[in-house]
Scaffold this motif. Structure first.
Motif, PDB file in Angstrom:
ATOM      1  N   SER A   3      44.253  51.893  45.577  1.00 24.13           N
ATOM      2  CA  SER A   3      44.048  50.553  46.131  1.00 24.13           C
ATOM      3  C   SER A   3      43.459  49.617  45.083  1.00 24.13           C
ATOM      4  O   SER A   3      43.849  48.434  45.001  1.00 24.13           O
ATOM      5  CB  SER A   3      43.133  50.635  47.358  1.00 24.13           C
ATOM      6  OG  SER A   3      43.718  51.442  48.367  1.00 24.13           O
ATOM      7  N   SER A   4      42.526  50.122  44.304  1.00 25.71           N
ATOM      8  CA  SER A   4      41.932  49.275  43.262  1.00 25.71           C
ATOM      9  C   SER A   4      42.981  48.911  42.209  1.00 25.71           C
ATOM     10  O   SER A   4      43.044  47.757  41.744  1.00 25.71           O
ATOM     11  CB  SER A   4      40.760  50.010  42.606  1.00 25.71           C
ATOM     12  OG  SER A   4      39.761  50.310  43.562  1.00 25.71           O
ATOM     13  N   ILE A  53      36.537  47.989  48.918  1.00 24.97           N
ATOM     14  CA  ILE A  53      37.577  49.024  48.967  1.00 24.97           C
ATOM     15  C   ILE A  53      36.947  50.419  48.905  1.00 24.97           C
ATOM     16  O   ILE A  53      37.326  51.342  49.653  1.00 24.97           O
ATOM     17  CB  ILE A  53      38.579  48.815  47.825  1.00 24.97           C
ATOM     18  CG1 ILE A  53      39.446  47.584  48.108  1.00 24.97           C
ATOM     19  CG2 ILE A  53      39.463  50.045  47.652  1.00 24.97           C
ATOM     20  CD1 ILE A  53      40.388  47.247  46.989  1.00 24.97           C
ATOM     21  N   TYR A  79      36.254  42.431  54.947  1.00 21.99           N
ATOM     22  CA  TYR A  79      37.182  42.259  53.816  1.00 21.99           C
ATOM     23  C   TYR A  79      38.224  41.189  54.147  1.00 21.99           C
ATOM     24  O   TYR A  79      38.530  40.320  53.316  1.00 21.99           O
ATOM     25  CB  TYR A  79      37.844  43.612  53.526  1.00 21.99           C
ATOM     26  CG  TYR A  79      38.796  43.627  52.371  1.00 21.99           C
ATOM     27  CD1 TYR A  79      38.374  43.927  51.084  1.00 21.99           C
ATOM     28  CD2 TYR A  79      40.152  43.337  52.556  1.00 21.99           C
ATOM     29  CE1 TYR A  79      39.258  43.943  50.013  1.00 21.99           C
ATOM     30  CE2 TYR A  79      41.040  43.355  51.497  1.00 21.99           C
ATOM     31  CZ  TYR A  79      40.587  43.656  50.221  1.00 21.99           C
ATOM     32  OH  TYR A  79      41.483  43.663  49.169  1.00 21.99           O
ATOM     33  N   VAL A 112      43.871  47.852  52.318  1.00 18.48           N
ATOM     34  CA  VAL A 112      42.859  48.537  53.140  1.00 18.48           C
ATOM     35  C   VAL A 112      43.403  48.965  54.501  1.00 18.48           C
ATOM     36  O   VAL A 112      42.689  49.596  55.289  1.00 18.48           O
ATOM     37  CB  VAL A 112      41.617  47.636  53.340  1.00 18.48           C
ATOM     38  CG1 VAL A 112      40.901  47.411  52.027  1.00 18.48           C
ATOM     39  CG2 VAL A 112      41.988  46.326  53.996  1.00 18.48           C
TER      40      VAL A 112
END
Length: 400
Positions: free
Chosen positions: A31-32, A56, A84, A94
């Motif tokens: 995800s990052s 995250i 978020y 997410v």
């Protein structure tokens, strides 16, 4: 072996925990990376900063303990995802974290609780759908709605399968215990059967041998012919006792080819066909026996035939032991629905009655147990004309 089972069970329990930790770490990394490499030339989403990466991590890392505290993890994940989305970061990265948390709740918690959690998760994801690119809002709404529904249904089915597996495990354990109990009952029944057979065989033949031994010793010098006849009777009784004992041992070994071959070579199971032979043996021991057959004789089932024979044998053995100077009478009557047996003697009533609670008591108990197996009854007590009487009734269904 036991240690290996414990080790393998611990490994199976630890594997899901390790898998969850790996999933959480890998999800943070993927995800990052996706967020860092996201092209946003039109500026639809908030500029990625350190807080986006922190959120995250906070969304995915709690999933490492999702199986231990599914509700707590879902609540924390939903709150962080909502925050978020509120900050306006790129929303897609997410969504899978919240979906997995919802699946865990649906798979482990009651359906009512899971349904409420699914509704709350849908509201959070619909709040994030506003961040979709222009023109794809309806698709985003449909996607998150279908995703929540599929996730909830899949988790609920997994929960039901797990509950069914637990019920099957319980039923399997109950079945195992019932089978063990049934096996123990079968062993006890077989032991009782063997004990009855041993009692009948040994008590009768030893009684004959005892009486004949005393007679042979008494007339050994004065009447050698009678002594010789007594010794022949002793030898015959011993030989027949050994044959019956051998037959019982063959039955105990039944199931092997050797046992089946041996069974064909040995004496057949005793029955009413050997009643005359039994009467002659008792007469040789000094007790006259009158055998009468009434009605229309017919073949009995092997078990019932053995039962009737053994009851007669035990009754005559009791006469030899407790009224050796008496005469005995055996009547076997065949009717349409049963075989009725009556064994009487003209001995002293006081002597015979006393045996019902003494040494002969075990024999009478064995008679009743045998008869009870085939739905029959046995009565024993002083006869109407004196002496002692044993009456047996065994129902025998016949095809008409």
């Amino acid at each position: 072996m036991f240690a290996q089972r414990i080790g393998s069970g611990a490994a199976r329990r630890a594997f899901p925990q390790v898998a969850d930790i790996v999933y959480a770490v890998v999800s943070v990394w993927i995800s990052s990376t996706a967020l860092r490499n996201l092209p946003d030339p039109h500026g639809y989403w908030r500029h990625t900063d350190v807080w986006a990466y922190v959120l995250i991590a906070l969304v995915y890392l709690p999933l490492a303990v999702r199986r231990r505290a599914p509700l707590t993890v879902l609540i924390c994940t939903a709150a962080l995802v909502f925050f978020y989305f509120t900050l306006g970061y790129y929303h897609v990265v997410v969504v899978s974290g919240l979906g997995l948390a919802l699946y865990t709740v649906a798979a482990q918690c009651p359906r009512r609780v899971a349904a409420r959690c699914a509704a709350a998760s849908l509201l959070v994801l619909l709040w994030g759908a506003r961040l979709a690119e222009p023109g794809s809002g309806p698709f985003s709404v449909a996607f998150v709605t279908v995703m929540v529904a599929v996730t909830w249904v899949t988790g609920d089915r997994s929960r039901r399968l797990a509950e069914r597996g637990e019920r099957l495990a319980v039923l399997t354990e109950q079945l195992r215990l019932e089978q063990e109990e049934k096996a123990q009952r079968a062993v006890m029944a077989e032991r009782m059967k063997i004990a009855r057979e041993l009692h009948d065989v040994i008590a009768h033949h030893v009684s004959v041998i005892s009486v004949q031994t005393g007679l042979a010793g008494y007339v050994f010098t004065s009447d050698p012919g009678t002594a010789r006849e007594a010794l022949e009777t002793i030898a015959g009784s011993a030989h027949e006792a050994m044959a019956e004992m051998r037959r019982m041992l063959v039955v105990l070994r039944e199931g092997t080819a050797r046992a089946q071959d041996a069974a064909r070579d040995h004496t057949a199971t005793p029955g009413l066909g050997r009643l005359d032979q039994l009467a002659r043996r008792v007469e040789a021991a000094g007790v006259p026996v009158d055998v009468r057959i009434t009605g229309a004789p017919f073949a009995l089932p092997p078990g019932a035939d053995l039962c009737v024979f053994r009851v007669i044998q035990e009754a005559l053995t009791n006469v030899m032991k407790h009224a050796p100077t008496a005469s005995a009478s055996v009547t076997v009557h065949y009717d349409e629905a049963a075989v009725r047996v009556r064994v009487t003697d003209d001995g002293q009533e006081a002597v015979m009655a006393g045996t019902t609670e003494g040494a002969a008591g075990h024999g009478l108990i064995g008679m009743r147990e045998r008869a009870g197996i085939y739905g029959g009854t046995v009565t024993a007590g002083p006869g109407p004309q004196g002496g002692f009487e044993v009456a047996l009734t065994v129902p025998v269904p016949r095809d008409r």
